[in-house]
Design an enzyme around this catalytic site. Structure first.
Site, PDB file in Angstrom:
ATOM      1  N   SER A  41       0.816  -1.213   0.000  1.00 29.23           N
ATOM      2  CA  SER A  41       0.000   0.000   0.000  1.00 29.23           C
ATOM      3  C   SER A  41       0.845   1.256   0.000  1.00 29.23           C
ATOM      4  O   SER A  41       0.337   2.340  -0.284  1.00 29.23           O
ATOM      5  CB  SER A  41      -0.916   0.013   1.230  1.00 29.23           C
ATOM      6  OG  SER A  41      -0.145   0.026   2.421  1.00 29.23           O
ATOM      7  N   HIS A  77      -2.855  -3.852  -5.764  1.00 32.95           N
ATOM      8  CA  HIS A  77      -3.211  -3.423  -4.414  1.00 32.95           C
ATOM      9  C   HIS A  77      -4.712  -3.488  -4.182  1.00 32.95           C
ATOM     10  O   HIS A  77      -5.470  -2.713  -4.754  1.00 32.95           O
ATOM     11  CB  HIS A  77      -2.699  -1.993  -4.176  1.00 32.95           C
ATOM     12  CG  HIS A  77      -2.999  -1.468  -2.810  1.00 32.95           C
ATOM     13  ND1 HIS A  77      -3.294  -0.145  -2.565  1.00 32.95           N
ATOM     14  CD2 HIS A  77      -3.079  -2.106  -1.604  1.00 32.95           C
ATOM     15  CE1 HIS A  77      -3.522   0.012  -1.275  1.00 32.95           C
ATOM     16  NE2 HIS A  77      -3.397  -1.157  -0.679  1.00 32.95           N
ATOM     17  N   GLU A 117      -5.927  -1.368  -7.275  1.00 32.81           N
ATOM     18  CA  GLU A 117      -4.983  -0.544  -8.033  1.00 32.81           C
ATOM     19  C   GLU A 117      -3.956  -1.446  -8.710  1.00 32.81           C
ATOM     20  O   GLU A 117      -3.370  -2.323  -8.065  1.00 32.81           O
ATOM     21  CB  GLU A 117      -4.269   0.433  -7.096  1.00 32.81           C
ATOM     22  CG  GLU A 117      -5.200   1.454  -6.475  1.00 32.81           C
ATOM     23  CD  GLU A 117      -4.543   2.298  -5.403  1.00 32.81           C
ATOM     24  OE1 GLU A 117      -4.731   3.515  -5.386  1.00 32.81           O
ATOM     25  OE2 GLU A 117      -3.819   1.707  -4.556  1.00 32.81           O
ATOM     26  N   ASN A 167      -4.608   6.007  -1.410  1.00 33.57           N
ATOM     27  CA  ASN A 167      -3.958   6.509  -0.198  1.00 33.57           C
ATOM     28  C   ASN A 167      -3.399   7.911  -0.389  1.00 33.57           C
ATOM     29  O   ASN A 167      -3.244   8.665   0.580  1.00 33.57           O
ATOM     30  CB  ASN A 167      -2.852   5.548   0.251  1.00 33.57           C
ATOM     31  CG  ASN A 167      -3.411   4.383   1.051  1.00 33.57           C
ATOM     32  OD1 ASN A 167      -4.391   4.521   1.764  1.00 33.57           O
ATOM     33  ND2 ASN A 167      -2.800   3.215   0.908  1.00 33.57           N
TER      34      ASN A 167
END
Length: 506
Positions: free
Chosen positions: A121, A142, A154, A192
């Site tokens: 991540s 991800h 992702e 993120n």
């Protein structure tokens, strides 16, 4: 090169690894579980079998689907047993050295055609692949927790990842029933990265004593439409997870002001007040029953109320306020300049009430600001000036809670609460597009699905009005001189050309 992925290995059988394995097994891929800790892979397989059986009992899947999924699960006791896998996904500890060593070892065991993917991540895919003999077959894949329910993943290519590997993982992810978003190998990727604005700006607002934890959450949840307030979300995630991500992205971007963490979360982390998992965070758990206090009691609107003078940056906001006041039979002072007895209601963007009073030439003692950025019918935020009289504040509170709509009064701040947070989210989304980290559609879908926002950040900017978002950022920047609020070139150019933020040149 084309890839026919039939057998998949998951290394690391914690929550994330098990969730990924569940997804693949349900999609009828031969799925091998491996964990360096003896017995963990078998335990994960047993738990997954129980999960499938529970889903069957709840009629989420059929008995045949349940048994088929279980049959597609197997356990490996050594890395060498993964030699015939077509795809290997690691979901181990977030440590670059450990991941590099694992991938180097895997390269010596598997076929040259095997794709090696990381569920990281926060770590660079380029860095993970740097020690590999074939970095072109290393990519990021991800997923988000809980994997079966979070319908987005992702796909990240490192600097040396072969483009067809990225496309193959995208197609594979779509076969699993998830939305695949392609991201450039940058800190935080899409989700993120984009998620930094929500919590960090709320923490800055709290740090400035603009409002309480409860009221900031209420404004952003009940007014702006988030599923959870930022402090509720931080408590749910846990500061042991959230704060390191804040610091990591801040430092990976070389102390970019937009991502600056807050000292409060570092203190709370060191004190062990992590949120729900420790029963103490921004809130105390389990939540104590509180006596219900009705702050929006029924108010008798009578001739005792002063006439209202409205100052608004946008005509539509003025029209909404005029209709509301007219429906309550409250007199509106339509003069260009308010008379000394009028209560001045100011609907502006990006300023504090003091600066707005100067611009509108109103008496600060009789001026109260109202945030019109979000849906006026859901929640209202009022902001007196430092000099606003208690009589003026009480009158504004009574008027704007007369229809029983919830209302919050905050201390003076540039840009209220919702304006600041939403402008930062949208601006950051625009900057991610400007950096070509991902396409506009992928940014919008990734954030909407991965973070649960009502809209993706760039689409949200168009929904609220890009010119309003730019005005908020420009005024906050002018007043505070803080570079974190500088508007993205993506935002500035599209507003200047009267184009939607979602516009991309052909």
């Amino acid at each position: 090169m084309t890839y026919d992925i039939k057998k998949v290995a998951i290394i690391g059988t914690g929550i994330m690894g098990s969730g990924i394995a569940q997804l693949f097994a349900q999609a009828h891929f031969s799925t091998v579980l491996y964990d360096a800790q003896q017995g963990s892979a078998q335990l994960a397989k047993d738990k997954l079998s129980q999960t499938f059986e529970k889903l069957c009992v709840k009629n989420k899947i059929s008995e045949t689907q349940c048994q088929t999924a279980i049959q597609h699960l197997s356990v490996a006791n050594a890395l060498a047993e993964l030699s015939d896998c077509d795809l290997i996904i690691e979901a181990i500890v977030e440590n670059l050295t450990v991941k590099q060593q694992l991938f180097q070892e895997l390269e010596s065991l598997v076929s040259p055609q095997t794709i090696l993917a990381s569920n990281t991540s926060s770590l660079s895919i380029t860095s993970i692949a740097a020690k590999c003999a074939q970095p072109e077959r290393v990519a990021g894949l991800h997923f988000f927790n809980p994997v079966p329910l979070m319908k987005v993943a992702e796909v990240i290519g490192g600097l040396k990842t072969a483009p067809n590997i990225v496309q193959q993982l995208k197609l594979l992810t779509e076969k699993l029933g998830h939305r695949a978003v392609i991201a450039k190998d940058t800190p935080g990727f899409i989700i993120n990265h984009a998620g930094r604005a929500y919590g960090t700006e709320a923490l800055k607002i709290l740090n400035e004593n603009v409002s309480t934890i409860e009221d900031i959450d209420r404004i952003l949840r009940d007014g702006a439409g988030f599923k959870m307030g930022p402090f509720e979300l931080l408590d749910l995630t846990g500061l042991d997870v959230s704060h390191p991500v804040m610091e990591s992205i801040y430092h990976q971007y070389y102390e970019e002001p937009r991502y600056k963490p807050n000292p409060l979360t570092r203190q709370m982390l060191e004190a062990g007040t992590l949120g729900r998992k420790t029963q103490q965070g921004f809130y105390t758990y389990p939540a104590q029953e509180k006596e219900s206090i009705d702050s929006t009691v029924s108010v008798h609107i009578s001739a005792n109320f002063p006439t209202i003078w409205i100052g608004a940056d946008f005509l539509k906001d003025r029209q909404i306020l005029e209709k509301y006041l007219t429906d309550l039979n409250i007199a509106i002072n339509a003069a260009e300049i308010p008379n000394p007895k009028s209560l001045c209601i100011l609907a502006f963007y990006g300023e504090d009430t003091t600066h707005a009073c100067l611009r509108y030439a109103t008496d600060p003692a009789k001026s109260v600001a109202i945030d019109m950025l979000y849906d006026f019918t859901q929640h209202r935020t009022l902001m007196p000036s430092l000099l606003t009289s208690s009589e003026s504040t009480e009158a504004a509170h009574a008027i704007f809670s007369a229809d029983q709509t919830s209302l919050t009064i905050i201390q003076e701040s540039v840009g209220f609460v919702a304006q600041r947070v939403l402008a930062m989210i949208i601006n950051l989304g625009c900057d991610i597009a400007q950096q070509q980290i991902a396409s506009v559609d992928d940014i919008n879908d990734a954030v909407r699905l991965g973070l649960g926002y009502p809209l993706g950040p760039i689409a949200w900017g168009d929904h609220l009005g890009a010119e309003k978002i730019l005005l908020i950022l420009q005024r906050i920047s002018t007043i505070t001189f803080d570079p974190r609020y500088r508007p993205s070139p993506w935002l500035q150019r599209r507003v200047a050309l009267n184009l939607p933020l979602t516009f991309s040149p052909a």
